[in-house]
Design a protein around this motif. Structure first.
Motif, PDB file in Angstrom:
ATOM      1  N   MET A   1      33.328  -0.965 124.204  1.00  0.00           N
ATOM      2  CA  MET A   1      32.232  -0.407 123.412  1.00  0.00           C
ATOM      3  C   MET A   1      31.429  -1.526 122.765  1.00  0.00           C
ATOM      4  O   MET A   1      31.354  -1.640 121.547  1.00  0.00           O
ATOM      5  CB  MET A   1      32.791   0.513 122.328  1.00  0.00           C
ATOM      6  CG  MET A   1      32.303   1.946 122.488  1.00  0.00           C
ATOM      7  SD  MET A   1      32.670   2.903 121.032  1.00  0.00           S
ATOM      8  CE  MET A   1      34.335   3.430 121.380  1.00  0.00           C
ATOM      9  N   THR A   2      30.899  -2.406 123.572  1.00  0.00           N
ATOM     10  CA  THR A   2      30.145  -3.514 122.998  1.00  0.00           C
ATOM     11  C   THR A   2      28.714  -3.091 122.706  1.00  0.00           C
ATOM     12  O   THR A   2      28.129  -3.514 121.724  1.00  0.00           O
ATOM     13  CB  THR A   2      30.150  -4.721 123.953  1.00  0.00           C
ATOM     14  OG1 THR A   2      30.034  -4.246 125.272  1.00  0.00           O
ATOM     15  CG2 THR A   2      31.417  -5.548 123.808  1.00  0.00           C
ATOM     16  N   GLU A   3      28.162  -2.241 123.580  1.00  0.00           N
ATOM     17  CA  GLU A   3      26.785  -1.797 123.394  1.00  0.00           C
ATOM     18  C   GLU A   3      26.754  -0.702 122.333  1.00  0.00           C
ATOM     19  O   GLU A   3      27.605   0.192 122.315  1.00  0.00           O
ATOM     20  CB  GLU A   3      26.276  -1.226 124.725  1.00  0.00           C
ATOM     21  CG  GLU A   3      24.775  -1.166 124.811  1.00  0.00           C
ATOM     22  CD  GLU A   3      24.368  -0.369 126.042  1.00  0.00           C
ATOM     23  OE1 GLU A   3      23.358   0.317 125.969  1.00  0.00           O
ATOM     24  OE2 GLU A   3      25.091  -0.417 127.048  1.00  0.00           O
ATOM     25  N   ALA A   4      25.776  -0.793 121.399  1.00  0.00           N
ATOM     26  CA  ALA A   4      25.711   0.211 120.340  1.00  0.00           C
ATOM     27  C   ALA A   4      25.302   1.550 120.934  1.00  0.00           C
ATOM     28  O   ALA A   4      24.358   1.623 121.716  1.00  0.00           O
ATOM     29  CB  ALA A   4      24.717  -0.230 119.276  1.00  0.00           C
ATOM     30  N   PRO A   5      25.985   2.605 120.565  1.00  0.00           N
ATOM     31  CA  PRO A   5      25.631   3.923 121.086  1.00  0.00           C
ATOM     32  C   PRO A   5      24.334   4.435 120.457  1.00  0.00           C
ATOM     33  O   PRO A   5      23.939   3.972 119.380  1.00  0.00           O
ATOM     34  CB  PRO A   5      26.816   4.792 120.680  1.00  0.00           C
ATOM     35  CG  PRO A   5      27.444   4.102 119.535  1.00  0.00           C
ATOM     36  CD  PRO A   5      27.151   2.636 119.688  1.00  0.00           C
ATOM     37  N   VAL A   6      23.690   5.359 121.137  1.00  0.00           N
ATOM     38  CA  VAL A   6      22.490   5.973 120.566  1.00  0.00           C
ATOM     39  C   VAL A   6      22.888   6.909 119.426  1.00  0.00           C
ATOM     40  O   VAL A   6      22.239   6.969 118.395  1.00  0.00           O
ATOM     41  CB  VAL A   6      21.710   6.745 121.659  1.00  0.00           C
ATOM     42  CG1 VAL A   6      20.590   7.571 121.034  1.00  0.00           C
ATOM     43  CG2 VAL A   6      21.151   5.774 122.681  1.00  0.00           C
ATOM     44  N   LEU A   7      23.997   7.610 119.654  1.00  0.00           N
ATOM     45  CA  LEU A   7      24.392   8.610 118.653  1.00  0.00           C
ATOM     46  C   LEU A   7      25.839   8.423 118.206  1.00  0.00           C
ATOM     47  O   LEU A   7      26.737   8.222 119.034  1.00  0.00           O
ATOM     48  CB  LEU A   7      24.231  10.013 119.250  1.00  0.00           C
ATOM     49  CG  LEU A   7      24.582  11.172 118.316  1.00  0.00           C
ATOM     50  CD1 LEU A   7      23.500  11.377 117.278  1.00  0.00           C
ATOM     51  CD2 LEU A   7      24.816  12.451 119.096  1.00  0.00           C
ATOM     52  N   SER A   8      26.049   8.481 116.899  1.00  0.00           N
ATOM     53  CA  SER A   8      27.408   8.571 116.350  1.00  0.00           C
ATOM     54  C   SER A   8      27.550   9.931 115.696  1.00  0.00           C
ATOM     55  O   SER A   8      26.669  10.348 114.950  1.00  0.00           O
ATOM     56  CB  SER A   8      27.649   7.513 115.278  1.00  0.00           C
ATOM     57  OG  SER A   8      27.575   6.219 115.809  1.00  0.00           O
ATOM     58  N   VAL A   9      28.647  10.613 115.994  1.00  0.00           N
ATOM     59  CA  VAL A   9      28.926  11.872 115.315  1.00  0.00           C
ATOM     60  C   VAL A   9      30.105  11.624 114.377  1.00  0.00           C
ATOM     61  O   VAL A   9      31.210  11.345 114.827  1.00  0.00           O
ATOM     62  CB  VAL A   9      29.263  13.001 116.318  1.00  0.00           C
ATOM     63  CG1 VAL A   9      29.525  14.307 115.573  1.00  0.00           C
ATOM     64  CG2 VAL A   9      28.132  13.183 117.316  1.00  0.00           C
ATOM     65  N   VAL A  10      29.834  11.677 113.070  1.00  0.00           N
ATOM     66  CA  VAL A  10      30.870  11.401 112.075  1.00  0.00           C
ATOM     67  C   VAL A  10      31.499  12.717 111.614  1.00  0.00           C
ATOM     68  O   VAL A  10      30.802  13.620 111.172  1.00  0.00           O
ATOM     69  CB  VAL A  10      30.273  10.642 110.867  1.00  0.00           C
ATOM     70  CG1 VAL A  10      31.259  10.594 109.710  1.00  0.00           C
ATOM     71  CG2 VAL A  10      29.862   9.239 111.280  1.00  0.00           C
ATOM     72  N   VAL A  11      32.803  12.810 111.772  1.00  0.00           N
ATOM     73  CA  VAL A  11      33.503  14.051 111.435  1.00  0.00           C
ATOM     74  C   VAL A  11      34.650  13.778 110.453  1.00  0.00           C
ATOM     75  O   VAL A  11      35.636  13.154 110.811  1.00  0.00           O
ATOM     76  CB  VAL A  11      34.125  14.694 112.707  1.00  0.00           C
ATOM     77  CG1 VAL A  11      34.557  16.126 112.411  1.00  0.00           C
ATOM     78  CG2 VAL A  11      33.189  14.633 113.884  1.00  0.00           C
ATOM     79  N   PRO A  12      34.525  14.213 109.186  1.00  0.00           N
ATOM     80  CA  PRO A  12      35.658  14.071 108.271  1.00  0.00           C
ATOM     81  C   PRO A  12      36.700  15.139 108.573  1.00  0.00           C
ATOM     82  O   PRO A  12      36.349  16.300 108.805  1.00  0.00           O
ATOM     83  CB  PRO A  12      35.028  14.316 106.890  1.00  0.00           C
ATOM     84  CG  PRO A  12      33.878  15.216 107.157  1.00  0.00           C
ATOM     85  CD  PRO A  12      33.383  14.900 108.543  1.00  0.00           C
ATOM     86  N   MET A  13      37.969  14.742 108.600  1.00  0.00           N
ATOM     87  CA  MET A  13      39.021  15.717 108.908  1.00  0.00           C
ATOM     88  C   MET A  13      40.197  15.540 107.979  1.00  0.00           C
ATOM     89  O   MET A  13      40.726  14.454 107.831  1.00  0.00           O
ATOM     90  CB  MET A  13      39.538  15.506 110.335  1.00  0.00           C
ATOM     91  CG  MET A  13      38.761  16.238 111.379  1.00  0.00           C
ATOM     92  SD  MET A  13      39.688  16.259 112.898  1.00  0.00           S
ATOM     93  CE  MET A  13      38.351  16.595 114.037  1.00  0.00           C
ATOM     94  N   PHE A  14      40.600  16.621 107.363  1.00  0.00           N
ATOM     95  CA  PHE A  14      41.772  16.588 106.504  1.00  0.00           C
ATOM     96  C   PHE A  14      42.665  17.778 106.860  1.00  0.00           C
ATOM     97  O   PHE A  14      42.271  18.922 106.657  1.00  0.00           O
ATOM     98  CB  PHE A  14      41.347  16.643 105.033  1.00  0.00           C
ATOM     99  CG  PHE A  14      42.488  16.717 104.068  1.00  0.00           C
ATOM    100  CD1 PHE A  14      43.506  15.758 104.096  1.00  0.00           C
ATOM    101  CD2 PHE A  14      42.574  17.736 103.137  1.00  0.00           C
ATOM    102  CE1 PHE A  14      44.561  15.832 103.209  1.00  0.00           C
ATOM    103  CE2 PHE A  14      43.624  17.810 102.244  1.00  0.00           C
ATOM    104  CZ  PHE A  14      44.619  16.862 102.287  1.00  0.00           C
ATOM    105  N   ASP A  15      43.805  17.489 107.426  1.00  0.00           N
ATOM    106  CA  ASP A  15      44.753  18.542 107.825  1.00  0.00           C
ATOM    107  C   ASP A  15      44.098  19.629 108.672  1.00  0.00           C
ATOM    108  O   ASP A  15      44.116  20.807 108.316  1.00  0.00           O
ATOM    109  CB  ASP A  15      45.406  19.170 106.578  1.00  0.00           C
ATOM    110  CG  ASP A  15      46.437  18.250 105.955  1.00  0.00           C
ATOM    111  OD1 ASP A  15      46.738  17.205 106.561  1.00  0.00           O
ATOM    112  OD2 ASP A  15      46.935  18.577 104.869  1.00  0.00           O
ATOM    113  N   GLU A  16      43.510  19.228 109.766  1.00  0.00           N
ATOM    114  CA  GLU A  16      42.788  20.196 110.604  1.00  0.00           C
ATOM    115  C   GLU A  16      43.475  20.434 111.945  1.00  0.00           C
ATOM    116  O   GLU A  16      42.823  20.656 112.960  1.00  0.00           O
ATOM    117  CB  GLU A  16      41.341  19.734 110.834  1.00  0.00           C
ATOM    118  CG  GLU A  16      40.479  19.614 109.582  1.00  0.00           C
ATOM    119  CD  GLU A  16      40.075  20.956 108.987  1.00  0.00           C
ATOM    120  OE1 GLU A  16      40.622  21.986 109.405  1.00  0.00           O
ATOM    121  OE2 GLU A  16      39.206  20.953 108.097  1.00  0.00           O
TER     122      GLU A  16
END
Ligand code: UDP
Ligand code: MG
Length: 317
Positions: A1-16
């Motif tokens: 993963m050297t090339e920066a992605p166009v999109l990052s999807v950030v997902v917080p997860m707590f006990d899911e």
């Protein structure tokens, strides 16, 4: 993963652990179908259940899945902040894991941002009928209060489901305050923004990770972060108390002069409890601000990263 992605999807997860397989099954086709390089950055907020195990298992067949594990439960907002600090995408979407925010909207949000050159795309809930009555009433009270305290730009139905450009993410990351409430600070940054709407869905599995104590914490952080109005309230209460005390003093002195000093248990009791109550309230309000100043002054991070699978890949020669 050297090339920066166009999109990052950030997902917080707590006990899911219950909802995780369903979430992956719905999110993956959406992001695979975008036709751009992406990463899905799950911030495991110190889960105590099988969430970390399930995430590692998903990673075997999903190379774009990146897991940032926090050492201890830091809370929803801090978990999102951890994700924003590490996301590499030119655009970053933050979304809850519980499928109350439909992942299918991501395509529309990205298209809107790219076509119209927007820096922020908010996803607002057009219909909250699947939320509990308690949640709806408290949410309305929260947004009304915040608007009165000056957070005019924040949309009453936009939570933490939003898309941000790299510039916006950098601006958020550079904010000095510690207990930031993203839904309030992002609109205040003043980047050009757009909006999409969606129907809030029901949580298909698992239970809410927002007990009343965390809701109260969010409300206190929001209010103290947005305004010093409660401190002024303390001043006004003190002033009103002073005026009442002066009137009572006159009353007592006149009573003494004309010899009408009836021993009054009720009046004494009422004055003592009222003044005591107001004083305690004001000390509490002061304490919230002092505490906020103290934690900011200490400068301790609000979360601690145990490991980041995205970094392990990067440490090559
Ligand atoms: N969450 C988190 N840390 C916490 C509490 C919640 O990362 O301490 C995550 C949770 O896993 C979910 C999102 O934040 O992805 C929103 O939580 P939830 O859906 O339980 O809140 P609600 O929709 O009930 O307000
Ligand atoms: Mg939810």
């Amino acid at each position: 993963m050297t090339e920066a992605p166009v999109l990052s999807v950030v997902v917080p997860m707590f006990d899911e652990e219950e909802v995780l397989p369903l979430f992956v099954a719905r999110l993956r086709p959406v992001v695979d179908g975008l036709g751009v390089p992406y990463e899905v950055l799950v911030v495991d907020d110190g889960s105590q259940d099988r969430t970390p195990v399930l995430l590692q298992r998903e990673r075997v067949s999903w190379p774009q899945l990146r897991v940032v594990r926090l050492r201890a439960n830091a809370g929803h907002q801090a978990a999102i902040s951890a994700g924003l600090a590490r996301a590499r995408g030119s655009y970053v979407v933050t979304i809850d894991a519980d499928l109350q925010d439909p992942p299918e909207l991501i395509a529309e949000m990205l298209r809107l941002a790219q076509d119209d050159g927007l820096d922020v795309v908010y996803a607002a809930r057009s219909d909250r009928s699947t939320d509990t009555r308690f949640k709806r009433v408290t949410a309305k009270g929260y947004y009304d209060t915040m608007r009165r305290l000056g957070a005019h730009q924040s949309h009453a139905h936009a939570g933490d489901y939003r898309l941000m450009s790299r510039a916006t993410v950098e601006a958020v990351n550079a904010l000095p305050e510690h207990h930031r409430v993203l839904r309030l600070v992002v609109p205040q940054l003043g980047f050009p923004g757009g909006m999409v709407t969606y129907r809030r869905e029901e949580r298909p599995a698992g239970s809410s990770k927002y007990p009343l104590s965390k809701m109260v914490r969010l409300a206190v952080d929001s209010i103290t972060g947005a305004s010093i109005a409660p401190l002024r309230l303390a001043t006004w209460l003190g002033l009103a108390g002073f005026v009442v005390a002066m009137l009572l003093l006159v009353y007592a002195l006149v009573g003494y002069a004309v010899g009408l000093n009836v021993p009054g248990w009720t009046s004494t009791f009422v004055v003592v409890t009222t003044v005591g109550g107001i004083q305690l309230l004001c000390v509490g309000i002061l304490g919230e601000y002092v505490g906020r100043m103290y934690t900011t002054m200490l400068g301790r991070p609000t979360y601690h990263v145990a490991h980041d699978t995205g970094e392990a890949v990067d440490t090559g020669p």
